[in-house]
Design an enzyme around this catalytic site. Sequence first.
Site, PDB file in Angstrom:
ATOM      1  N   ARG A  16      51.888 -72.943   1.141  1.00 53.33           N
ATOM      2  CA  ARG A  16      52.038 -71.719   0.321  1.00 53.33           C
ATOM      3  C   ARG A  16      50.732 -71.443  -0.395  1.00 53.33           C
ATOM      4  O   ARG A  16      49.810 -72.240  -0.365  1.00 53.33           O
ATOM      5  CB  ARG A  16      53.118 -71.952  -0.756  1.00 53.33           C
ATOM      6  N   SER A  37      52.302 -80.059   4.013  1.00 51.70           N
ATOM      7  CA  SER A  37      52.988 -79.830   2.740  1.00 51.70           C
ATOM      8  C   SER A  37      54.219 -80.722   2.674  1.00 51.70           C
ATOM      9  O   SER A  37      54.535 -81.411   3.643  1.00 51.70           O
ATOM     10  CB  SER A  37      53.341 -78.360   2.533  1.00 51.70           C
ATOM     11  N   ASN A  91      44.320 -79.911  -1.660  1.00 49.45           N
ATOM     12  CA  ASN A  91      44.792 -78.764  -2.442  1.00 49.45           C
ATOM     13  C   ASN A  91      46.203 -78.979  -3.001  1.00 49.45           C
ATOM     14  O   ASN A  91      46.596 -78.288  -3.947  1.00 49.45           O
ATOM     15  CB  ASN A  91      44.748 -77.510  -1.545  1.00 49.45           C
ATOM     16  N   TYR A 156      48.658 -82.480 -16.331  1.00 50.57           N
ATOM     17  CA  TYR A 156      47.928 -81.672 -15.329  1.00 50.57           C
ATOM     18  C   TYR A 156      46.421 -81.702 -15.611  1.00 50.57           C
ATOM     19  O   TYR A 156      45.602 -81.897 -14.705  1.00 50.57           O
ATOM     20  CB  TYR A 156      48.466 -80.246 -15.386  1.00 50.57           C
TER      21      TYR A 156
HETATM   22  P1  NDP Z   1      51.835 -73.601  -5.064  1.00 52.85           P
HETATM   23  O1  NDP Z   1      52.818 -74.196  -6.005  1.00 52.85           O
HETATM   24  O2  NDP Z   1      51.970 -72.177  -4.640  1.00 52.85           O
HETATM   25  O3  NDP Z   1      51.794 -74.491  -3.708  1.00 52.85           O
HETATM   26  C1  NDP Z   1      51.584 -75.878  -3.792  1.00 52.85           C
HETATM   27  C2  NDP Z   1      51.536 -76.482  -2.407  1.00 52.85           C
HETATM   28  O4  NDP Z   1      51.331 -77.906  -2.574  1.00 52.85           O
HETATM   29  C3  NDP Z   1      52.841 -76.308  -1.636  1.00 52.85           C
HETATM   30  O5  NDP Z   1      52.567 -76.073  -0.265  1.00 52.85           O
HETATM   31  C4  NDP Z   1      53.524 -77.675  -1.807  1.00 52.85           C
HETATM   32  O6  NDP Z   1      54.362 -78.066  -0.742  1.00 52.85           O
HETATM   33  C5  NDP Z   1      52.321 -78.594  -1.826  1.00 52.85           C
HETATM   34  N1  NDP Z   1      52.640 -79.876  -2.439  1.00 52.85           N
HETATM   35  C6  NDP Z   1      53.060 -80.109  -3.712  1.00 52.85           C
HETATM   36  N2  NDP Z   1      53.277 -81.421  -3.872  1.00 52.85           N
HETATM   37  C7  NDP Z   1      53.000 -82.023  -2.684  1.00 52.85           C
HETATM   38  C8  NDP Z   1      53.051 -83.359  -2.215  1.00 52.85           C
HETATM   39  N3  NDP Z   1      53.425 -84.356  -3.013  1.00 52.85           N
HETATM   40  N4  NDP Z   1      52.704 -83.594  -0.933  1.00 52.85           N
HETATM   41  C9  NDP Z   1      52.330 -82.597  -0.115  1.00 52.85           C
HETATM   42  N5  NDP Z   1      52.252 -81.323  -0.495  1.00 52.85           N
HETATM   43  C10 NDP Z   1      52.587 -81.042  -1.765  1.00 52.85           C
HETATM   44  O7  NDP Z   1      50.410 -73.915  -5.695  1.00 52.85           O
HETATM   45  P2  NDP Z   1      49.068 -73.032  -5.776  1.00 52.85           P
HETATM   46  O8  NDP Z   1      48.759 -72.457  -4.450  1.00 52.85           O
HETATM   47  O9  NDP Z   1      49.156 -72.162  -6.953  1.00 52.85           O
HETATM   48  O10 NDP Z   1      48.010 -74.170  -6.136  1.00 52.85           O
HETATM   49  C11 NDP Z   1      47.290 -74.883  -5.150  1.00 52.85           C
HETATM   50  C12 NDP Z   1      46.309 -75.819  -5.842  1.00 52.85           C
HETATM   51  O11 NDP Z   1      45.446 -75.060  -6.689  1.00 52.85           O
HETATM   52  C13 NDP Z   1      46.978 -76.863  -6.737  1.00 52.85           C
HETATM   53  O12 NDP Z   1      46.287 -78.070  -6.664  1.00 52.85           O
HETATM   54  C14 NDP Z   1      46.843 -76.255  -8.116  1.00 52.85           C
HETATM   55  O13 NDP Z   1      46.844 -77.245  -9.112  1.00 52.85           O
HETATM   56  C15 NDP Z   1      45.495 -75.569  -8.000  1.00 52.85           C
HETATM   57  N6  NDP Z   1      45.295 -74.501  -8.961  1.00 52.85           N
HETATM   58  C16 NDP Z   1      46.095 -73.371  -8.948  1.00 52.85           C
HETATM   59  C17 NDP Z   1      45.888 -72.387  -9.870  1.00 52.85           C
HETATM   60  C18 NDP Z   1      46.680 -71.132  -9.881  1.00 52.85           C
HETATM   61  O14 NDP Z   1      46.427 -70.317 -10.775  1.00 52.85           O
HETATM   62  N7  NDP Z   1      47.606 -70.908  -8.980  1.00 52.85           N
HETATM   63  C19 NDP Z   1      44.851 -72.511 -10.892  1.00 52.85           C
HETATM   64  C20 NDP Z   1      44.077 -73.709 -10.817  1.00 52.85           C
HETATM   65  C21 NDP Z   1      44.311 -74.657  -9.876  1.00 52.85           C
HETATM   66  P3  NDP Z   1      55.768 -77.288  -0.436  1.00 52.85           P
HETATM   67  O15 NDP Z   1      55.382 -75.893  -0.040  1.00 52.85           O
HETATM   68  O16 NDP Z   1      56.341 -78.059   0.695  1.00 52.85           O
HETATM   69  O17 NDP Z   1      56.558 -77.358  -1.701  1.00 52.85           O
END
Ligand code: NDP
Length: 248
Positions: A16, A37, A91, A156
């Site tokens: 995602r 993921s 990521n 976090y």
């Molecule tokens: P989302 O919540 O939209 O997506 C997170 C993704 O990480 C999902 O695909 C999820 O899997 C996967 N995931 C979570 N935990 C695990 C795990 N234990 N093993 C494998 N996959 C995992 O997040 P964002 O796209 O918003 O964020 C992506 C990255 O960017 C993160 O590291 C976040 O901290 C960082 N970030 C985001 C910001 C923002 O404003 N959005 C700002 C700063 C940093 P599944 O789909 O299967 O649940």
Amino acid sequence: MQRFANKIAVVTGGGRGIGQEIARALAAEGAKVAVVSRSEASCGKAAEEINTAYPGSATAYAVDVSDHAAVQELAKKIGDELGAVNILINNAGVTRDGLLMRMKEEDWDTVLDTNLKGAFNTVKAFMRVLMKAEDPRIINIASVIGLIGNAGQSNYSASKAGLIGFTKAVARELAGRSVTCNAVAPGFITTDMTDELPQAVKDAVIGKIPLGSFGLTKDIAETVAFLASPAARYITGQVIAVDGGMTM
Ligand code: NDP
């Protein structure tokens, strides 16, 4: 432009949001991408969408990055199915927000295990292959919260600050093998993660962003694609904030 022809990339959290956009951007320029993921449904759907646009470019792998043994197995599987990896994008990330006074131990552990140990697990699993690869890259998705902190996000913030320290140590350790390791620190980007925020919080945050809006997943993906490209060969150990000027 096909900057990633013949390259194999792994994108964790590719199901995602930012991760899916990164996977799409790499596939658009010729990479074969392992979309990793937690849930089969999420990475499967993301890979399907990417394959519709760029046939044969994406393969889904449902793995929890906090599980050390499972990530070792994943590395073997990707090696067998796709080939030797050139680009690793860490990521996958989660939030479990709450003031420290009320934060539960499991909220701390889940965030640190996913956001920080997850990167340790993947780098350990793929480093030997990366050390022999052409244009080898590790890119860790940190956060501006790892740079400036945030009330209600001590877990976090610690995980992302830790990821930045990890990035610099790995950059130094692997520089002799030409593996670069950099971090991208997104500001507030419109995804499922930020959609959860109350409107009042969003309005307050926008007031602190000089460019006056949340970023797009594409803004992060473009920066990651540059760092992953041959053009970034002389950049390592850096943290690039993509945050509309928030932390300048
Ligand atoms: P989302 O919540 O939209 O997506 C997170 C993704 O990480 C999902 O695909 C999820 O899997 C996967 N995931 C979570 N935990 C695990 C795990 N234990 N093993 C494998 N996959 C995992 O997040 P964002 O796209 O918003 O964020 C992506 C990255 O960017 C993160 O590291 C976040 O901290 C960082 N970030 C985001 C910001 C923002 O404003 N959005 C700002 C700063 C940093 P599944 O789909 O299967 O649940």
